[in-house]
Write an enzyme that holds these catalytic residues in place. Structure first.
Site, mmCIF file in Angstrom:
data_model
loop_
_atom_site.group_PDB
_atom_site.id
_atom_site.type_symbol
_atom_site.label_atom_id
_atom_site.label_comp_id
_atom_site.label_asym_id
_atom_site.label_seq_id
_atom_site.Cartn_x
_atom_site.Cartn_y
_atom_site.Cartn_z
ATOM 1 N N ILE A 3 0.884 -1.154 0.000
ATOM 2 C CA ILE A 3 0.000 0.000 0.000
ATOM 3 C C ILE A 3 0.929 1.213 0.000
ATOM 4 O O ILE A 3 1.510 1.575 1.028
ATOM 5 C CB ILE A 3 -0.926 0.022 1.228
ATOM 6 C CG1 ILE A 3 -1.814 -1.216 1.241
ATOM 7 C CG2 ILE A 3 -1.766 1.285 1.219
ATOM 8 C CD1 ILE A 3 -2.787 -1.324 0.095
ATOM 9 N N LEU A 29 2.903 -1.328 4.449
ATOM 10 C CA LEU A 29 2.631 0.112 4.425
ATOM 11 C C LEU A 29 3.924 0.824 4.064
ATOM 12 O O LEU A 29 4.788 1.068 4.898
ATOM 13 C CB LEU A 29 2.089 0.574 5.782
ATOM 14 C CG LEU A 29 0.798 -0.119 6.245
ATOM 15 C CD1 LEU A 29 0.338 0.460 7.578
ATOM 16 C CD2 LEU A 29 -0.306 0.008 5.201
ATOM 17 N N ASP A 30 4.044 1.160 2.780
ATOM 18 C CA ASP A 30 5.287 1.710 2.249
ATOM 19 C C ASP A 30 5.514 3.133 2.737
ATOM 20 O O ASP A 30 4.600 3.966 2.706
ATOM 21 C CB ASP A 30 5.220 1.690 0.714
ATOM 22 C CG ASP A 30 6.429 2.324 0.077
ATOM 23 O OD1 ASP A 30 7.531 1.766 0.215
ATOM 24 O OD2 ASP A 30 6.277 3.406 -0.538
ATOM 25 N N ALA A 31 6.744 3.413 3.171
ATOM 26 C CA ALA A 31 7.171 4.760 3.563
ATOM 27 C C ALA A 31 6.202 5.408 4.536
ATOM 28 O O ALA A 31 6.011 6.628 4.533
ATOM 29 C CB ALA A 31 7.330 5.637 2.311
ATOM 30 N N VAL A 32 5.603 4.603 5.402
ATOM 31 C CA VAL A 32 4.539 5.098 6.267
ATOM 32 C C VAL A 32 5.036 6.122 7.282
ATOM 33 O O VAL A 32 4.270 6.979 7.743
ATOM 34 C CB VAL A 32 3.821 3.918 6.968
ATOM 35 C CG1 VAL A 32 4.733 3.257 7.986
ATOM 36 C CG2 VAL A 32 2.515 4.357 7.594
#
Length: 583
Positions: A143, A241-244
């Site tokens: 995501i 959760l990418d680069a969250v």
């Protein structure tokens, strides 16, 4: 008997109350109850359920493959079909989960500038092929939650001043004080953009093609919850959760790991635990270790966090033959909280991140790594610091080539050194994750770098499927040798309970050139001593130093060599690994 409907109603009320708490914190000026109703309506066709028992979340049989949808290609089939063939023919008994890196239409960054989250890139295949992978494996999907492509409909609408999109992005003024903002890139933070309302400057943490989203607007949160619902329907059961960590922006702060960011993760956890029990959340936060650990929360945020410090410290130990930094980190790492664990990896589609080594390796040690990896063909990426300077952000290199030698230069131990690195990862507390190019011993792709002019392309090679099959079938090929030995060790791991992701772990203090730790099964019936020679010279191991229980029969699971004399002194060859166990 208890009233089932009454129990269900109580669960519904508890979930709604929990959602209201999250939403009231994030949006104090909004009606939290109405927002909670909207969240529930997104998942209204999924019955609220109790979370799975913790012992069912993962086991020693779990191992993950990380791959792009098109890491293997040929001219006769779409890449997702080729990936299925590779999984079925070569990894069916070795991995339980597959992380297919961003598979949506995109405009840059090899998938991380998403144009449309609800579609599959036609060059890769279609949703049915994604779902077919999920029928056989736990499927992890990204995501990409912090930003979206400048070619997306949302951003096009922003430029036109219409919804959805007009209120989805963060604007700033050129004169605003943004000096404290943490950046992973050295490019300007703000992108000038001509809109229907005049010239605006939008926030771009990563690149000017990746426009940061404004989570101050609850409509943006709802968009991503709808995306999660689509992915659940397609069989995704693990969300990355990418680069969250960059999610929530507050000018005047460093805009990293703000309380609102953690609250968004908690809200997503509440949703998935309630409507899709067994779904796992993994947060991708390539930051110093103490910051990364905060994403476990109070066991109410990520189920799993990346063990980001492992890769740079392990590579450092193998390049230098010094294990003190690796041991010190291991001893300081807390066991994962109940219901949580680590994802261990040594290579990925990105480089070897150096921020997680900050405070663990000195500047001099990091510089030595940079110099050595550069000599082996690697590239270096930097980030901008608050004082306007630059620091090394990551080492861009294929891990197989990063271990081509030591600080002393190239040598004949590349394969043994590389296998040692992966065997360490297999034994550690947590779930091991293998990047496809590590399994295949893929070297640096210098042609890819020249073609794209991006350093990260060095570790994003696309294999030709017929060529790869031929290499994997050739016993003399280094790719075959590494692949078959690694998969053998992956399968060995599955049969030993002390390798459960949450089994007891204890760091052993042996000689400086040896890195060792002890694992014990939850019922205490089996122990494994994982011992690794991290040097290019023979190291002595006194079995008496391990305090092996005298009444048990001990052997090395990797070589199947038995140890009848528990006072024997073993000579470990360069980069040899032992799994000394009593079963």
């Amino acid at each position: 008997m208890p009233d089932v409907d009454s129990a269900s109603d109580k669960d519904d009320l508890a979930v709604r109350s929990q959602l209201c708490q999250h939403l009231a914190f994030l949006y104090p000026e909004a009606n939290a109850e109405l927002l909670a109703d909207e969240v529930i309506s997104i998942f209204d066709d999924l019955k609220q359920q109790r979370p799975l028992p913790l012992h069912q979340l993962w086991s020693e049989k779990d191992c993950m493959l990380i791959t792009y949808g098109d890491s293997i290609v040929d001219d006769n089939s779409v890449p997702l079909e080729i990936l299925q063939q590779f999984l079925h023919g070569h990894l069916n008994d070795s991995v339980s989960a597959v992380h297919v890196l961003p598979f949506c239409p995109f405009s840059s960054d090899d998938g991380f500038a998403v144009i449309d989250y609800t579609k599959v890139n036609a060059k890769l295949g279609q949703w049915s092929q994604i779902s077919e992978i999920s029928d056989q494996y736990r499927l992890m999907a990204d995501i990409v939650i912090n930003h979206v492509s400048s070619k997306s409909q949302w951003f096009r609408n922003y430029c036109k001043g219409v919804e959805p999109g007009a209120s989805y992005f963060i604007e700033a003024k050129v004169g605003d004080d943004l000096s404290a903002v943490v950046r992973p890139r050295a490019t300007p933070l703000l992108r000038p953009t001509e809109t229907a309302n005049g010239m605006k400057h939008v926030w771009c943490t990563f690149s000017h093609d990746q426009i940061d989203l404004n989570f101050r607007n609850p409509k943006v949160l709802m968009e991503f919850l709808r995306i999660i619902r689509v992915y659940l329907q397609r069989g995704v059961s693990i969300f990355r959760l990418d680069a969250v960590g960059f999610l929530w922006k507050e000018p005047g702060t460093n805009c990293m790991h703000l309380p609102q960011t953690h609250e968004v993760v908690k809200l997503i956890r509440t949703v998935t635990d309630s409507f899709a029990p067994g779904t796992l959340l993994i947060t991708e936060t390539n930051v110093p270790n103490h910051e990364n650990l905060t994403y476990f929360g109070n066991r109410n945020e990520a189920h799993v966090i990346y063990n980001f410090s492992l890769a740079p410290l392990l590579v450092h130990a193998l390049l230098t033959g010094k294990t003190e930094y690796l041991k010190r980190w291991m001893m300081s790492m807390p066991p994962a909280p109940v219901g949580c664990t680590y994802l261990n990896f040594t290579a990925s589609h990105d480089g070897i991140g150096m921020r997680p080594a900050e405070g663990l390796l000195s500047d001099e040690e990091q510089f030595e790594m940079v110099e050595t990896v550069s000599r082996f063909g690697g590239k270096i990426s930097t980030r901008r610091t608050a004082d306007g300077g630059q620091r090394v952000y990551e080492l861009n290199v294929a891990l197989f080539d990063a271990l081509r030698g030591t600080v002393g230069g190239e040598d004949q131990w590349q394969v043994e050194r590389f296998l040692c690195s992966q065997t360490v990862m297999l034994g550690l507390e947590g779930i091991p994750a293998f990047y496809i190019h590590s399994l295949l011993a893929t070297p640096n792709d210098q042609q890819g770098v020249a073609a794209t002019e991006h350093n990260r392309s060095i570790n994003r090679h696309k294999w030709n499927w017929p060529e790869l099959k031929e290499l994997l079938g050739d016993d003399q090929s280094v790719h075959s040798q590494v692949f078959h030995e690694l998969t053998r060790r992956m399968q060995l791991r599955r049969s030993h309970a002390p390798f459960h992701p949450n089994a007891t772990q204890f760091t052993l203090q042996l000689s400086d050139g040896v890195f060792a730790f002890w694992r014990q099964s939850s019922d205490r019936s089996q122990s494994i001593f994982c011992v690794h020679n991290m040097t290019d010279t023979t190291q002595e191991l006194r079995l008496s130093d391990l305090n092996l229980i005298a009444n048990d029969s001990w052997y090395d699971a990797i070589s199947e060599c038995r140890f009848d004399d528990q006072t024997a002194v073993l000579e470990m060859t360069p980069y040899q690994s032992l799994w000394i166990t009593n079963r």
